[in-house]
Design a protein around this motif. Structure first.
Motif, mmCIF file in Angstrom:
data_model
loop_
_atom_site.group_PDB
_atom_site.id
_atom_site.type_symbol
_atom_site.label_atom_id
_atom_site.label_comp_id
_atom_site.label_asym_id
_atom_site.label_seq_id
_atom_site.Cartn_x
_atom_site.Cartn_y
_atom_site.Cartn_z
ATOM 1 N N TYR A 156 -23.604 -79.851 -15.587
ATOM 2 C CA TYR A 156 -22.663 -79.700 -14.481
ATOM 3 C C TYR A 156 -21.833 -78.430 -14.650
ATOM 4 O O TYR A 156 -21.682 -77.638 -13.725
ATOM 5 N N PHE A 157 -21.337 -78.225 -15.848
ATOM 6 C CA PHE A 157 -20.534 -77.026 -16.069
ATOM 7 C C PHE A 157 -21.402 -75.773 -16.058
ATOM 8 O O PHE A 157 -20.957 -74.705 -15.653
ATOM 9 N N GLY A 160 -21.863 -75.294 -12.250
ATOM 10 C CA GLY A 160 -20.626 -75.091 -11.500
ATOM 11 C C GLY A 160 -19.786 -73.946 -12.020
ATOM 12 O O GLY A 160 -19.031 -73.340 -11.274
ATOM 13 N N GLY A 161 -19.884 -73.652 -13.293
ATOM 14 C CA GLY A 161 -19.019 -72.635 -13.865
ATOM 15 C C GLY A 161 -19.626 -71.249 -13.856
ATOM 16 O O GLY A 161 -18.910 -70.261 -13.963
ATOM 17 N N ARG A 167 -22.006 -72.535 -5.886
ATOM 18 C CA ARG A 167 -22.294 -73.280 -7.102
ATOM 19 C C ARG A 167 -21.550 -74.601 -7.169
ATOM 20 O O ARG A 167 -22.058 -75.577 -7.698
ATOM 21 N N ARG A 168 -20.336 -74.629 -6.607
ATOM 22 C CA ARG A 168 -19.567 -75.881 -6.706
ATOM 23 C C ARG A 168 -20.255 -76.988 -5.949
ATOM 24 O O ARG A 168 -20.359 -78.113 -6.409
ATOM 25 N N VAL A 172 -21.762 -80.345 -7.711
ATOM 26 C CA VAL A 172 -21.298 -81.688 -7.357
ATOM 27 C C VAL A 172 -22.462 -82.521 -6.834
ATOM 28 O O VAL A 172 -22.605 -83.695 -7.170
ATOM 29 N N LEU A 175 -24.475 -83.638 -9.725
ATOM 30 C CA LEU A 175 -23.814 -84.667 -10.539
ATOM 31 C C LEU A 175 -23.821 -86.012 -9.824
ATOM 32 O O LEU A 175 -24.095 -87.043 -10.433
ATOM 33 N N ARG B 409 -8.528 -72.218 -16.156
ATOM 34 C CA ARG B 409 -8.517 -70.834 -16.622
ATOM 35 C C ARG B 409 -7.218 -70.532 -17.348
ATOM 36 O O ARG B 409 -7.218 -69.886 -18.393
ATOM 37 N N THR B 419 -9.649 -83.426 -18.215
ATOM 38 C CA THR B 419 -11.049 -83.695 -17.878
ATOM 39 C C THR B 419 -11.600 -84.841 -18.713
ATOM 40 O O THR B 419 -12.332 -85.692 -18.214
ATOM 41 N N VAL B 468 -14.704 -85.904 -10.078
ATOM 42 C CA VAL B 468 -15.382 -84.621 -10.191
ATOM 43 C C VAL B 468 -14.679 -83.569 -9.354
ATOM 44 O O VAL B 468 -14.588 -82.406 -9.728
ATOM 45 N N ILE B 471 -12.154 -82.023 -11.341
ATOM 46 C CA ILE B 471 -12.714 -81.121 -12.352
ATOM 47 C C ILE B 471 -13.096 -79.800 -11.702
ATOM 48 O O ILE B 471 -12.834 -78.718 -12.243
ATOM 49 N N VAL B 472 -13.695 -79.893 -10.507
ATOM 50 C CA VAL B 472 -14.029 -78.674 -9.765
ATOM 51 C C VAL B 472 -12.778 -77.843 -9.558
ATOM 52 O O VAL B 472 -12.745 -76.631 -9.779
ATOM 53 N N PHE B 475 -11.503 -76.204 -12.875
ATOM 54 C CA PHE B 475 -12.282 -75.182 -13.572
ATOM 55 C C PHE B 475 -12.923 -74.168 -12.635
ATOM 56 O O PHE B 475 -13.101 -73.026 -13.002
ATOM 57 N N PHE B 476 -13.318 -74.592 -11.450
ATOM 58 C CA PHE B 476 -14.153 -73.720 -10.637
ATOM 59 C C PHE B 476 -13.415 -73.140 -9.442
ATOM 60 O O PHE B 476 -14.019 -72.543 -8.581
ATOM 61 N N ALA B 506 -9.926 -76.208 -2.091
ATOM 62 C CA ALA B 506 -11.119 -75.835 -1.357
ATOM 63 C C ALA B 506 -10.786 -75.324 0.035
ATOM 64 O O ALA B 506 -11.525 -74.546 0.614
#
Lengths: 518, 611
Positions: A156-157, A160-161, A167-168, A172, A175, B409, B419, B468, B471-472, B475-476, B506
């Motif tokens: 997942y990372f 997504g990362g 990518r997100r 998701v 996952l 970050r 997380t 999730v 988490i997105v 991190f993202f 988002a």
């Protein structure tokens, strides 16, 4: 050295490597790539030693076994061991990882010096390697399940990362699909345990094989496992996460995801679904085979229609997974052995294909087919590698993929002639998507904007070269590899309770593994 | 007339409870007699010592209980058996960690509680108290009293003690909920809601107790159980009484349809108190529920199964679905706690012997994870300027999800720990949450309640989505500037703006939509105006969060026409107490996920309820 816990060592080494990468002091971070590659290569050496300790003459039984209680209250043990198929897949994964590390050398913003992003990425790759080895070596259903699920997090990372623009969304989707499959399987895992002998070793596969179960219950349990594996594999109609994930993920991630991780699905069908639920497997086989054939054709047709190279490769894999599942559920020793071998070859072939597409995309800054053309004259080595790897995807004789594909088709034909014949169309379609893609990418007039594209560097040649070499060697000398996968296949069929169909005419041999030499 | 005979009391098994309650009483005396500057130190030391003492006492009693199976004390009002000890130990441990959260002065020298709770929010008097640096050290005895009640609650063996324990644990919580330093109106609203609904439920429960007494002629669990075994003509009395009693208990665990208070109270209460409530109350209430269902009502299992199954399924589904649309971290955790109550209920409903161990384990795992998560929420703060000045200051908690964007970050340690907790909530293997879920679902399947396990699994998938999503975000997503400076006074933000907050990372943040009064009162408007607007906006918007989809926007500052402060989110270290508590929780989450065997063994060896 017979008692040395080879498999645990194979799990622990990359995990420690990942931790080391994360814990690397700031001063030493410029060496992160070297550390990662060193760990991956050390793992390869360790694998060599483990293979040495494996008795290939007895490939049908689990070897290098270790059994330590983990959570006796739940009946869970840290039980590892591989038979021929497991060993082959572990080997394939361990071979692929250093090449992925090499391929990622200049990714994630890294030029001459690695970035922090790259360090995190490589650590995740190593962590994933540990999980992958563990999942192929698990002899305990609970342990298998735990790794099956826990594996999702690094992937997942990794998507997504470090992936592309969407990518997100892709991460998701990946996952949630996997989580849905996995959690449904959880009910099956619990149900299966309650049917078994329970006790502190109640989750060991060998304690759960051959249980007397109510047929209805057995079917439900089978379905709960199969759905999870079908999503993972992925089969039509639960494949839709794969193209998105592969499109958005970095090439190395896709190579590992499709080349290695998705094998967990087919591996699970082969080593868990069939032995644990033999009756239900026989009951479900017609439906599964139909879906497999649909996967073969559907994946190939969609691959032809793709504009994005990564998606294209992803759809070719859907098609290939159809072949693998077809072979597994055709229940002949030839087809099952063929499928087992197919898993290894597909990992090599698709892994190489993803890496190559990654190289091209990194040069062009785009992975759209339309953005390429006429590259044969500009980058002949890359073009050559792409051609060979592409031909492996369409199973050209002389490459290992041909051996496995012909085994699957011949073996399936013995029991399900119609399905096998229809699936053969997939081979023809494969020729279309591979050759047409090659044509659009590499032939034709040189485009001015592409004229300065750099040729494959030594690093890139080293990343793909070993895979091509492996496919050639296994293509011309498939014997040793088939010796590894044939005994487990026969054993699985015994557990399922089917025998090879008698040949309708007393022919000499139905189809031998020597097919590759013709 | 019979003469009164003093009961023979075995004090030994009562020590864990007594230590805590005596320390609470001592805490009240400390308030009266110890000079102000020493109070906090003394109270903190006293509380920690008492809870640690309770843990030691539990450990000392352990061997005896393991050997004998437990005893009843106070002439059968309380039972100290294995499950009771496990629950008391769990409550004491989690309360100990909660006290660390409660005591921590996270921003500057300010803790999470109002300087003087009696002041009208936004009044000059309050501002004066803040400047004087007043502090409410009464929270420590309040927490101890609540903890004492929670330790009695799961050890009760008769209905009256059950009721009294419920009140002892509830009353301090009503108070504590209303003491938040910031967003005080939200906090007071939470306190009021909790109190009114709690009092109402207490009455319902008392009515149920009366009916049960009327049916069986006894308030003892064991005698009621015996009475249910012999069929009589007044089954309606029993059924209605049992259901009413269960309503009271299900209210405390936050099960649907008795969950309405949970999101508001969890959001409004000071975060350390929320953590304490979410972890400890749930442990205690499920302990009592376990004892009632297994000990008192087994004779009625066929009648009650319908009720409990319905409640369990509803709880899992509603908790999960409602959590999907939340945009505030505390509300999201509140709904997630509702969903988790549903998961625990599947273990309770299983009525399988393995169910007791499973539930006890789940409560410990869930409690540790929840407490850790709320501890982290307390550390994520808004940065802005203090009321009317340009002096930069760290303000209230940044609970809007959009404010958490990109923390992975900027603050990787916090994001990774959070997380971990989220993965545990989601039930990903190798975390405590998975082990717990596996245990309760196994018990449910073994007890024949596989449909419940199936619903639980499906709910887990859906729940995975919103965990999730965070988490997105962490991190993202790039850290998006979110309007924070409007916080103006230290008093708090208007409830309207707070609740109707649909923008998450988002969506790119902060479209200037002034949602009614909420926006108009922000940013340095007269505090009194803020107060009235808040009071009117609060109840009206209480349900808005469920419908506010992405696209509605934060409504804080823009309406006033002043420059919008591009406030940033920051993470404060506090004095380190929170960090210690969170670290312990994270450690527990990992250990219970990777090597749960010792704990499972320990719980399993005593998991027999004494009748």
């Amino acid at each position: 050295m017979a008692d040395f816990p080879w498999l645990t060592a194979l799990v622990v080494l990359p995990a420690l490597g990942a931790v080391a990468l994360w814990a690397l002091p700031a001063g030493a971070r410029r060496h992160s790539r070297t550390v990662a590659l060193g760990v991956a290569l050390a793992e390869l050496v360790l694998l060599g030693a483990a293979v040495g300790a494996f008795d290939t003459a007895d490939a049908g039984t689990h070897q290098l076994t270790e059994t330590v209680p983990w959570i006796p209250a739940f009946g869970v043990s840290w039980a590892l061991g591989v038979d021929g198929v497991g060993l082959a897949l572990v080997a394939m994964s361990v071979v692929l990882v250093p090449l992925v590390v090499l391929a990622a050398w200049r990714e994630q913003g890294a030029g001459d010096a690695p970035t922090d992003r790259l360090r995190h990425y490589l650590a995740l790759v190593l962590l994933l390697e540990a999980f992958v080895v563990l999942v192929f070596a698990a002899r305990d259903v609970f342990l298998f399940y735990v790794v099956f699920e826990a594996m999702l997090i690094p992937v997942y990372f990794m998507i997504g990362g470090f992936g592309g623009a969407r990518r997100r969304y892709a991460a998701v989707k990946f996952l949630l699909y996997s989580l849905a499959g996995g959690l449904i399987m959880l009910i099956g895992v619990i149900g299966l345990y309650l049917q078994g002998p329970r006790g502190p070793e109640g989750f060991l596969v060998e304690n759960l094989v051959g249980l007397e179960m109510d047929p209805t219950l057995e079917r439900w349990l089978f379905v709960s496992f199969f759905v999870a594996f079908a999503i993972k594999a992925p089969m039509f109609p639960v494949h839709t996460w794969l193209p998105d994930a592969a499109e958005q993920a970095p090439a190395g991630t896709s190579a590992l995801l499709v080349g290695v991780l998705d094998k967990v699905g087919t591996f699970g069908m082969l080593t868990l679904c069939l032995p644990l639920f033999p009756q239900a497997s026989r009951w479900a086989a017609p439906v599964v085979i139909a879906l497999a054939v649909v996967s073969v054709l559907y994946g190939a047709l969609l691959a032809i229609g793709q504009r994005d190279l990564m998606r294209l490769v992803a759809y070719t894999s859907v098609s290939h997974f159809g072949f693998i599942v077809l072979g597994i559920f055709a229940f002949t020793s030839t087809s099952v052995a063929g499928s087992s071998f197919y898993m290894v070859n597909h990992g090599l072939s698709t892994g190489a294909l993803f890496l190559l597409v990654g190289f091209l995309a990194a040069r062009r800054g785009s992975q759209q087919v339309a953005d390429f053309g006429g590259l044969q004259k500009v980058v002949p080595v890359l073009a050559g590698m792409f051609l060979v790897v592409g031909l492996s995807a369409l199973s050209l004789p002389g490459l290992s993929t041909f051996v496995s594909e012909i085994l699957v088709l011949v073996g399936s034909f013995a029991r399900h002639p119609v399905a096998a014949v229809v699936a053969t169309v997939g081979v023809v379609l494969a020729a279309v998507y591979v050759l047409w893609t090659y044509q659009r990418l590499f032939t034709g007039p040189v485009r001015p904007e592409l004229a300065a594209m750099p040729e494959a560097s030594a690093r890139e040649r080293w990343a793909v070269g070993p895979l091509i070499a492996a496919m050639l060697v296994l293509g011309f000398v498939p014997g040793p590899a088939l010796d590894l996968v044939r005994p487990p296949a026969e054993q699985t069929l015994t557990q399922v309770g089917v025998e090879d169909p008698a040949p309708s005419q007393p022919v000499v041999m139905p189809a031998s593994e020597e097919g590759g030499d013709r | 007339m019979s003469t009164f005979v003093a009961p023979d009391i075995a004090w030994g098994p009562l020590v864990p409870v007594l230590v805590v309650l005596l320390a609470a009483v001592a805490g009240v005396l400390v308030e009266a007699f110890v000079p102000e500057r020493l109070r906090r130190t003394v109270q903190l030391t006293l509380s920690l010592a008492a809870l640690a003492g309770a843990l030691v006492a539990v450990a000392v009693l352990w061997g005896d209980v393991r050997r004998t199976g437990g005893t009843d004390v106070l002439a059968g009002s309380l039972v100290v058996d294995g499950p009771a000890l496990v629950l008391q130990g769990t409550v004491a441990l989690l309360a100990l960690l909660s006290v660390l959260l409660v005591a921590d002065r996270v921003t500057g020298d300010e803790d999470a509680f109002a300087p003087t709770a009696a002041a009208v929010p936004g009044s000059d008097y309050e501002e004066l108290a803040r400047r004087r640096g007043l502090r409410q050290t009464e929270v420590f005895p309040l927490v101890l009293f609540a903890t004492g009640g929670m330790m009695i609650f799961p050890a009760t063996a008769d209905l009256l003690t059950l009721f009294i324990a419920l009140e002892v644990l509830s009353l301090p919580l009503y108070l504590l909920s209303g003491l938040a330093r910031r967003r005080r109106l939200l906090s007071q609203e939470a306190s009021m809601k909790y109190f009114l609904l709690g009092a109402f439920t207490s009455a319902i429960m008392l009515f149920g107790i009366a009916l049960l007494y009327g049916y069986s002629g006894s308030i003892r669990f064991s005698e009621i159980a015996a009475a249910t075994a012999t069929p009589g003509g007044t089954d309606d009395l029993l059924l209605v009484g049992a259901v009413l009693l269960l309503v009271g208990l299900l209210f405390k665990v936050g099960a649907v349809p008795f969950h309405q208070w949970t999101p508001d109270v969890y959001q409004g209460a000071p975060t350390p108190v929320t953590g304490f409530m979410a972890a400890c109350t749930k442990v205690a209430a499920f302990g009592a529920l376990l004892r009632v269902v297994y000990g008192m009502l087994p004779g009625m299992r066929w009648d009650l199964e319908v009720v409990l199954w319905t409640v369990a399924i509803l709880t899992m589904v509603v908790g999960t679905v409602a959590a999907l649309v939340q945009t505030d971290v505390k509300r999201l955790l509140a709904y997630s706690s509702i969903a988790h109550a549903g998961f625990v209920l599947t273990g309770v409903v299983a009525l399988d012997d393995s169910g007791i161990t499973a539930v006890l384990f789940y409560l410990l795992a869930y409690g540790a994870t929840t407490l850790g998560a709320f501890g982290l929420v307390a550390l994520v703060r808004e940065r802005g300027t203090r009321d009317g000045t340009d002096e930069p200051a760290v303000l209230g908690e940044a609970t809007r999800l959009s404010q958490w964007a990109g923390l992975g970050r900027t603050h990787p340690a916090l994001a990774v720990t959070f997380t971990l907790f989220l993965l545990s909530f989601a039930g990903i293997p190798l975390t405590a949450g998975f082990t717990g879920k596996f245990a309760v679902f196994s018990a449910a399947v073994a007890g024949g309640a596989w449909p419940l396990a199936l619903v639980g699994v499906l709910a887990s998938v859906a729940a995975g989505f919103f965990y999730v999503r965070i988490i997105v975000l962490l991190f993202f997503t790039e850290p998006a500037g979110s309007p924070a400076g409007a916080d103006g006074t230290a008093v708090g933000e208007p409830a309207g703006g707070e609740r109707v907050d649909g923008a998450d990372g988002a969506d790119g943040g902060d479209a200037p939509v002034a949602s009614g009064v909420g926006g108009a009162t922000a940013a340095g408007a007269a505090p009194l105006a803020a107060a009235t607007a808040d009071a009117t906006a609060g109840p009206g918007t209480a349900t808005a969060d469920a419908t506010a989809g992405p696209g509605t926007a934060t409504a804080t500052a823009t309406a006033t026409g002043t420059t919008v402060e591009r406030g940033t989110t920051t993470v404060v270290p506090g004095e380190g107490l929170t960090v210690v508590a969170v670290a312990v929780c994270a450690l527990l989450t990992v250990v219970l996920g990777v090597a749960p065997q010792p704990v499972l063994d320990a719980i399993g060896s005593v998991a027999v309820l004494l009748p």
